[in-house]
Scaffold this motif. Structure first.
Motif, PDB file in Angstrom:
ATOM      1  N   PHE A  11       0.834  -1.193   0.000  1.00 25.70           N
ATOM      2  CA  PHE A  11       0.000   0.000   0.000  1.00 25.70           C
ATOM      3  C   PHE A  11       0.873   1.248   0.000  1.00 25.70           C
ATOM      4  O   PHE A  11       1.872   1.318   0.721  1.00 25.70           O
ATOM      5  CB  PHE A  11      -0.923   0.026   1.208  1.00 25.70           C
ATOM      6  CG  PHE A  11      -2.056  -0.969   1.150  1.00 25.70           C
ATOM      7  CD1 PHE A  11      -2.456  -1.547  -0.037  1.00 25.70           C
ATOM      8  CD2 PHE A  11      -2.722  -1.321   2.304  1.00 25.70           C
ATOM      9  CE1 PHE A  11      -3.507  -2.463  -0.083  1.00 25.70           C
ATOM     10  CE2 PHE A  11      -3.775  -2.224   2.267  1.00 25.70           C
ATOM     11  CZ  PHE A  11      -4.163  -2.793   1.076  1.00 25.70           C
ATOM     12  N   ARG A  13       0.715   5.822  -0.816  1.00 24.04           N
ATOM     13  CA  ARG A  13      -0.093   6.999  -1.097  1.00 24.04           C
ATOM     14  C   ARG A  13      -0.136   7.265  -2.604  1.00 24.04           C
ATOM     15  O   ARG A  13      -1.137   7.692  -3.129  1.00 24.04           O
ATOM     16  CB  ARG A  13       0.459   8.218  -0.365  1.00 24.04           C
ATOM     17  CG  ARG A  13       0.227   8.192   1.150  1.00 24.04           C
ATOM     18  CD  ARG A  13       0.675   9.510   1.761  1.00 24.04           C
ATOM     19  NE  ARG A  13       1.320   9.537   3.036  1.00 24.04           N
ATOM     20  CZ  ARG A  13       2.177   8.694   3.590  1.00 24.04           C
ATOM     21  NH1 ARG A  13       2.536   7.636   2.969  1.00 24.04           N
ATOM     22  NH2 ARG A  13       2.695   8.881   4.766  1.00 24.04           N
ATOM     23  N   ASN A  15       1.088   5.062  -5.880  1.00 26.10           N
ATOM     24  CA  ASN A  15       1.679   3.790  -6.299  1.00 26.10           C
ATOM     25  C   ASN A  15       2.813   3.962  -7.311  1.00 26.10           C
ATOM     26  O   ASN A  15       3.825   3.282  -7.230  1.00 26.10           O
ATOM     27  CB  ASN A  15       0.619   2.812  -6.813  1.00 26.10           C
ATOM     28  CG  ASN A  15      -0.144   3.301  -8.026  1.00 26.10           C
ATOM     29  OD1 ASN A  15      -0.038   4.450  -8.449  1.00 26.10           O
ATOM     30  ND2 ASN A  15      -0.958   2.417  -8.581  1.00 26.10           N
ATOM     31  N   SER A  52      -2.271   2.288  -4.778  1.00 28.44           N
ATOM     32  CA  SER A  52      -2.569   3.564  -4.127  1.00 28.44           C
ATOM     33  C   SER A  52      -3.763   3.402  -3.201  1.00 28.44           C
ATOM     34  O   SER A  52      -4.787   2.847  -3.592  1.00 28.44           O
ATOM     35  CB  SER A  52      -2.878   4.646  -5.165  1.00 28.44           C
ATOM     36  OG  SER A  52      -1.725   4.984  -5.890  1.00 28.44           O
ATOM     37  N   VAL A  53      -3.589   3.890  -1.982  1.00 32.97           N
ATOM     38  CA  VAL A  53      -4.670   3.903  -0.999  1.00 32.97           C
ATOM     39  C   VAL A  53      -4.572   5.212  -0.235  1.00 32.97           C
ATOM     40  O   VAL A  53      -3.572   5.911  -0.320  1.00 32.97           O
ATOM     41  CB  VAL A  53      -4.580   2.703  -0.015  1.00 32.97           C
ATOM     42  CG1 VAL A  53      -4.749   1.385  -0.751  1.00 32.97           C
ATOM     43  CG2 VAL A  53      -3.282   2.716   0.759  1.00 32.97           C
ATOM     44  N   GLY A  54      -5.587   5.522   0.528  1.00 36.68           N
ATOM     45  CA  GLY A  54      -5.532   6.722   1.354  1.00 36.68           C
ATOM     46  C   GLY A  54      -4.472   6.582   2.426  1.00 36.68           C
ATOM     47  O   GLY A  54      -4.141   5.467   2.839  1.00 36.68           O
ATOM     48  N   GLU A  56      -4.472   6.892   5.504  1.00 36.99           N
ATOM     49  CA  GLU A  56      -4.889   6.194   6.719  1.00 36.99           C
ATOM     50  C   GLU A  56      -4.789   4.678   6.565  1.00 36.99           C
ATOM     51  O   GLU A  56      -4.795   3.945   7.555  1.00 36.99           O
ATOM     52  CB  GLU A  56      -6.317   6.593   7.114  1.00 36.99           C
ATOM     53  CG  GLU A  56      -7.412   6.062   6.208  1.00 36.99           C
ATOM     54  CD  GLU A  56      -7.576   6.795   4.866  1.00 36.99           C
ATOM     55  OE1 GLU A  56      -8.346   6.296   4.034  1.00 36.99           O
ATOM     56  OE2 GLU A  56      -6.932   7.842   4.654  1.00 36.99           O
ATOM     57  N   LYS A  57      -4.671   4.180   5.352  1.00 34.62           N
ATOM     58  CA  LYS A  57      -4.573   2.736   5.117  1.00 34.62           C
ATOM     59  C   LYS A  57      -3.132   2.253   4.959  1.00 34.62           C
ATOM     60  O   LYS A  57      -2.896   1.065   4.823  1.00 34.62           O
ATOM     61  CB  LYS A  57      -5.372   2.362   3.877  1.00 34.62           C
ATOM     62  CG  LYS A  57      -6.848   2.600   4.056  1.00 34.62           C
ATOM     63  CD  LYS A  57      -7.639   1.611   3.296  1.00 34.62           C
ATOM     64  CE  LYS A  57      -9.101   1.883   3.566  1.00 34.62           C
ATOM     65  NZ  LYS A  57      -9.924   0.761   3.351  1.00 34.62           N
ATOM     66  N   VAL A  58      -2.173   3.171   4.932  1.00 36.54           N
ATOM     67  CA  VAL A  58      -0.773   2.773   4.786  1.00 36.54           C
ATOM     68  C   VAL A  58      -0.204   2.471   6.169  1.00 36.54           C
ATOM     69  O   VAL A  58       0.016   3.368   6.967  1.00 36.54           O
ATOM     70  CB  VAL A  58       0.071   3.872   4.089  1.00 36.54           C
ATOM     71  CG1 VAL A  58       1.534   3.460   4.043  1.00 36.54           C
ATOM     72  CG2 VAL A  58      -0.453   4.142   2.688  1.00 36.54           C
ATOM     73  N   ALA A  59      -0.020   1.196   6.445  1.00 34.60           N
ATOM     74  CA  ALA A  59       0.607   0.757   7.692  1.00 34.60           C
ATOM     75  C   ALA A  59       2.024   0.323   7.346  1.00 34.60           C
ATOM     76  O   ALA A  59       2.228  -0.455   6.409  1.00 34.60           O
ATOM     77  CB  ALA A  59      -0.168  -0.406   8.300  1.00 34.60           C
ATOM     78  N   GLN A  61       5.302  -1.474   6.806  1.00 32.47           N
ATOM     79  CA  GLN A  61       5.689  -2.871   6.691  1.00 32.47           C
ATOM     80  C   GLN A  61       7.199  -2.936   6.525  1.00 32.47           C
ATOM     81  O   GLN A  61       7.855  -1.908   6.364  1.00 32.47           O
ATOM     82  CB  GLN A  61       4.997  -3.521   5.482  1.00 32.47           C
ATOM     83  CG  GLN A  61       3.492  -3.508   5.552  1.00 32.47           C
ATOM     84  CD  GLN A  61       2.953  -4.413   6.636  1.00 32.47           C
ATOM     85  OE1 GLN A  61       3.364  -5.570   6.754  1.00 32.47           O
ATOM     86  NE2 GLN A  61       2.052  -3.913   7.446  1.00 32.47           N
ATOM     87  N   ASP A 113       6.571   6.085   1.987  1.00 35.19           N
ATOM     88  CA  ASP A 113       5.407   5.806   2.825  1.00 35.19           C
ATOM     89  C   ASP A 113       5.772   5.286   4.203  1.00 35.19           C
ATOM     90  O   ASP A 113       4.909   4.874   4.968  1.00 35.19           O
ATOM     91  CB  ASP A 113       4.482   4.820   2.109  1.00 35.19           C
ATOM     92  CG  ASP A 113       3.857   5.450   0.882  1.00 35.19           C
ATOM     93  OD1 ASP A 113       3.092   6.410   1.039  1.00 35.19           O
ATOM     94  OD2 ASP A 113       4.164   4.998  -0.236  1.00 35.19           O
TER      95      ASP A 113
END
Length: 129
Positions: A11, A13, A15, A52-54, A56-59, A61, A113
């Motif tokens: 994930f 912000r 890609n 690409s995700v918002g 808040e979804k990028v944790a 790794q 990210d």
């Protein structure tokens, strides 16, 4: 049939930017967008699909890459040329250093990210210190 990792999704912000960042450090190419993914394929056939995700979804790794000594040297030069902060340890407590675990070389750095990226020239537990 043996079990092999084929691909994983990372994930991000953005890609495209994240795929090109990692591909650039590793001396690889980011592929053409396929659906929601921008792929980066490693030499052992594992594809990293950046999605690409918002934010808040990028944790964060952790991704580790086993590279040759020559690839490490080239990638490490690109890390330095990019002005990235790099570390000898996964806890990010030894900035500006690399490690020599198992008789090889290793380095940690963060992608745009906040994912922890690691390059090693020897697998963990392969011997030497």
């Amino acid at each position: 049939m043996s079990v092999e990792l084929n691909h994983t999704i990372i994930f991000a912000r953005d890609n495209r930017a994240s795929a090109e960042f990692l591909a650039g450090i590793l001396g690889l190419k980011a592929g053409a967008q396929w659906g929601p993914f921008v792929p980066v394929e490693t030499s052992n056939g594992v594809t990293l699909d950046f999605a690409s995700v918002g934010p808040e979804k990028v944790a964060a790794q952790h991704y580790a890459f086993l590279v040759s000594e020559e690839e490490f040297t080239a990638s490490f030069e690109r890390i330095q040329q990019a002005g990235l902060t790099y570390y000898a340890d996964p806890g990010l407590k030894k900035p500006g250093e690399i490690n020599h675990n198992d008789g090889g070389r290793g380095v940690y750095f963060l992608d745009p990210d906040g994912h922890g990226m690691e390059l090693i020239t020897r697998p963990y537990g392969s011997g030497g210190r």
